[in-house]
Design a protein around this motif. Structure first.
Motif, mmCIF file in Angstrom:
data_model
loop_
_atom_site.group_PDB
_atom_site.id
_atom_site.type_symbol
_atom_site.label_atom_id
_atom_site.label_comp_id
_atom_site.label_asym_id
_atom_site.label_seq_id
_atom_site.Cartn_x
_atom_site.Cartn_y
_atom_site.Cartn_z
ATOM 1 N N ASN A 349 -1.414 3.305 0.231
ATOM 2 C CA ASN A 349 -1.339 3.894 -1.315
ATOM 3 C C ASN A 349 -0.252 4.873 -1.552
ATOM 4 N N ASP A 350 -0.061 5.249 -2.534
ATOM 5 C CA ASP A 350 1.024 6.209 -3.047
ATOM 6 C C ASP A 350 1.175 7.649 -2.133
ATOM 7 N N LYS A 351 0.152 8.135 -1.469
ATOM 8 C CA LYS A 351 0.133 9.144 -0.714
ATOM 9 C C LYS A 351 0.605 8.630 1.105
ATOM 10 N N LYS A 352 0.666 7.340 1.165
ATOM 11 C CA LYS A 352 1.126 6.864 2.572
ATOM 12 C C LYS A 352 -0.231 6.871 3.407
ATOM 13 N N LEU A 353 -1.435 7.158 2.485
ATOM 14 C CA LEU A 353 -2.492 6.897 3.711
ATOM 15 C C LEU A 353 -2.757 5.321 3.341
ATOM 16 N N ILE A 354 -3.332 4.875 4.534
ATOM 17 C CA ILE A 354 -3.934 3.412 4.839
ATOM 18 C C ILE A 354 -5.343 3.446 4.311
ATOM 19 N N VAL A 355 -5.501 2.538 3.262
ATOM 20 C CA VAL A 355 -6.892 2.368 2.745
ATOM 21 C C VAL A 355 -7.357 1.022 2.678
ATOM 22 N N GLU A 356 -8.571 0.866 2.259
ATOM 23 C CA GLU A 356 -9.137 -0.663 2.023
ATOM 24 C C GLU A 356 -9.319 -0.618 0.436
ATOM 25 N N GLY A 357 -9.204 -1.756 -0.252
ATOM 26 C CA GLY A 357 -9.438 -2.082 -1.573
ATOM 27 C C GLY A 357 -8.777 -3.319 -2.041
ATOM 28 N N SER A 358 -8.365 -3.488 -3.329
ATOM 29 C CA SER A 358 -8.074 -4.943 -3.952
ATOM 30 C C SER A 358 -6.722 -4.908 -4.068
ATOM 31 N N GLN A 359 -5.818 -3.896 -3.701
ATOM 32 C CA GLN A 359 -4.507 -3.900 -3.802
ATOM 33 C C GLN A 359 -3.844 -4.863 -2.330
ATOM 34 N N LYS A 360 -2.964 -5.630 -2.647
ATOM 35 C CA LYS A 360 -2.430 -6.646 -1.483
ATOM 36 C C LYS A 360 -1.283 -6.132 -1.248
ATOM 37 N N ASP A 361 -1.118 -5.737 0.327
ATOM 38 C CA ASP A 361 0.111 -5.405 0.892
ATOM 39 C C ASP A 361 0.709 -6.336 1.900
ATOM 40 N N THR A 362 1.594 -6.815 1.798
ATOM 41 C CA THR A 362 2.261 -7.944 2.576
ATOM 42 C C THR A 362 3.251 -7.388 3.537
ATOM 43 N N LYS A 363 3.169 -6.130 3.968
ATOM 44 C CA LYS A 363 4.500 -5.447 4.902
ATOM 45 C C LYS A 363 3.790 -5.415 6.141
#
Length: 560
Positions: A349-363
């Motif tokens: 997320n924006d705070k660089k915390l790893i979270v679960e949700g609907s946002q896709k992150d392909t890195k």
């Protein structure tokens, strides 16, 4: 060109079929030496809590290689087992109900007290030795033979799978180049960079004629100066032929003569010439996952801390370390990461915390069996509520602890996982894999505590509840049945009582064994969870339970 560093280029591509990867657990013979994982420190192989966890590859020629630094294991003139460049083709595995490491066909290993630690040796390696057996843990087929040789192979033929798009990573243990990606920088595409912050990670494809092309379709050449980079865009240069992938290394004409050559302040260019102040290394090729998603669990690596071997879990959409619900992750071919159970996406997320949700992150990706983000291993543990830690990227908190995330139980998933947040129900526990039905022991795992690697014991005076460590009783042996129940070495069923105590059912037939046990990623779980506790039960005595007892310590149960 000035001042260089020689290295080789290691590829992650299958070239053989008989190699095995595994860890080793010490089984001492009637001594004060405790059971525990074999570790390494420098070039020494140690027994006990000192050093970093050792994982090895046994090749089909009998050589043994450290997974993390690619050094060979061998017996030196003093009969001590050490790491280095010397090959030793006398290692093997003795098959049976349990698998054990052998040397020259024998189980002749000993622990030698040296400088306050126990060093692994062969019989005769020291006068005050302790006989040990080395049990193989987490054995799996690697499908590739790993070597550290640079002997030229004439007319190399690239295997079919090496033609996939792959990246390159420099390998030279003990140097700043270790695990640095090879980069393509827009301002100088004619020569690639070894590490650094500029540019993008280089991606290559190996063609049938032995030439390479990069992610932009540009051919690759080695210039007369030795510089390794793109051909010019004007069509006046031809791609270099003779590239191949051998034993997971990128080679040119059968050789690994790669160098990191100084090209500026803390900048290095990739070349094959002997430039001034060179450093030799190898280049690991990171083959892209073209179509098959991978599933795995994650274990934290932070030697000497309570975060060593902590499981990665989830709670309230946070990714936590050492607590919460166990997570099996799926890495998809587009670089996105999902929670296999919930289908939720994993993202920063924006705070660089790893979270679960609907946002896709392909890195996300996997390099050398470790999780990466944007091609780097820069994960940290951020202190959260109480004694828990939340997973984050570097910069996610001011009091972070740097960690690595090792992918455990890596295997191909049936399909690519897509996002879905509808199902929140607990799945039925899956049947344990066939090999988990063999008789096995269990040891406690909680780094930084007195419980680390303590065997779970069955004590005759109280078989209704097992002990965590201690001097009484015998090591517990279990067999997992098809219906998800357990029986011990005496054929007695196992149950978790309403009090949370974990032990044998009564001998009078009035209690039924508990169902829902399984082995996941070499850990014993109940209904998919690891909520085991070491509960105080007397003077320096601890019982095994799943309840929140007063003064209890959370542990994992490693199957050995």
């Amino acid at each position: 060109m000035k001042a260089s560093t020689t290295f080789s280029i290691l590829t992650l591509a299958t070239v053989a079929s008989a190699a095995k990867t595994f860890s080793l657990v010490t089984i001492p013979s009637g001594s004060s030496l405790k059971s525990g994982f074999v570790t390494y420190q420098g070039d020494k192989i140690l027994l006990g809590d000192d050093g970093d966890a050792l994982a090895v590859i046994l090749n089909d020629d009998g050589t043994l290689v450290d997974v993390y630094n690619y050094k060979n294991l061998f017996a030196n003139d003093e009969k001590l087992i050490v790491e280095g460049s010397q090959k030793d083709a006398k290692f093997g595995i003795k098959d049976g109900d349990r698998d054990y490491l052998t040397y020259d066909g024998k189980e002749s290993f000993v622990a030698c007290p040296k400088d306050g630690v126990y060093q692994l040796g062969l019989d005769g390696g020291c006068s005050d030795s302790i006989s040990v057996a080395l049990m193989v843990s987490g054995l799996k087929d690697l499908g590739t033979t790993t070597t550290t040789t640079t002997t030229p192979t004439p007319e190399p033929t690239p295997p079919a799978e090496s033609k996939k798009d792959f990246g390159l990573v420099a390998i030279r243990s003990g140097t700043k180049f270790q695990h640095n990606p090879i980069k393509k920088v827009e301002s100088h595409p004619h020569v690639f960079s070894v590490g650094g912050t500029e540019g993008e990670d280089l991606k290559l494809t190996l063609k049938d004629d032995g030439t390479l092309v990069d992610q932009n379709g540009r051919g690759i050449m080695v210039r007369p100066s030795g510089e390794f980079g793109d051909v010019s865009p004007w069509g006046d240069e031809a791609p270099t032929q003779g590239f191949a992938i051998q034993d997971c290394n990128l080679v040119l004409n059968g050789k690994q003569d790669w160098k990191a050559c100084p090209s500026g302040e803390n900048q290095y260019s990739l070349a094959v010439n002997d430039c001034t102040a060179s450093t030799t290394f190898s280049i690991l090729t990171l083959a892209s996952i073209a179509s098959a998603a991978k599933s795995f669990s994650l274990v934290t690596i932070r030697s000497g801390s309570q975060l060593q071997y902590a499981s990665v879990s989830s709670k309230d959409d946070k990714i936590l370390l050492g607590t919460g619900d166990h997570v099996t992750f799926v890495l998809n071919d587009d670089g996105s990461l999902t929670d296999e159970k919930t289908g939720k996406q994993i993202s920063a997320n924006d705070k660089k915390l790893i979270v679960e949700g609907s946002q896709k992150d392909t890195k996300f990706g996997i390099s050398d069996e470790n999780l990466t983000y944007d091609g780097k291993q820069d994960f940290v543990a951020c202190p959260s509520d109480g004694n828990t830690y939340q997973l984050a990227l570097d910069g996610g908190c001011s009091d972070s602890v740097g960690i690595a995330l090792m992918a455990s139980g890596l295997k191909e998933s049936d399909s690519t996982t897509t996002t879905s947040t509808k199902s929140e129900t607990e799945p039925e526990p899956t049947a344990a894999p066939a090999d988990s039905k063999k008789e096995f022991g269990i040891v406690a795992v909680r780094s930084g505590t007195k419980f680390q690697y303590n065997a779970i014991k069955k004590v005759e005076s109280h078989p209704h509840v097992f002990s965590v460590g201690g001097t009484e009783g015998e090591d517990l042996k279990l067999t997992l049945k098809d219906d998800g129940t357990l029986v011990d070495q005496n054929g007695r069923g196992i149950m978790v009582r309403p009090s949370g105590e974990f032990g044998d059912v009564s001998p009078w037939g009035d209690e039924a064994p508990t169902k829902g046990f399984a082995v996941q990623d070499s850990n014993l779980v109940l209904n998919g969870k690891q909520e085991w506790k070491a509960c105080p039960s007397g003077d320096n005595q601890f019982s095994l339970a799943v309840n929140d007892c007063t003064g209890g310590t959370g542990i994992a149960l490693l199957v050995v």
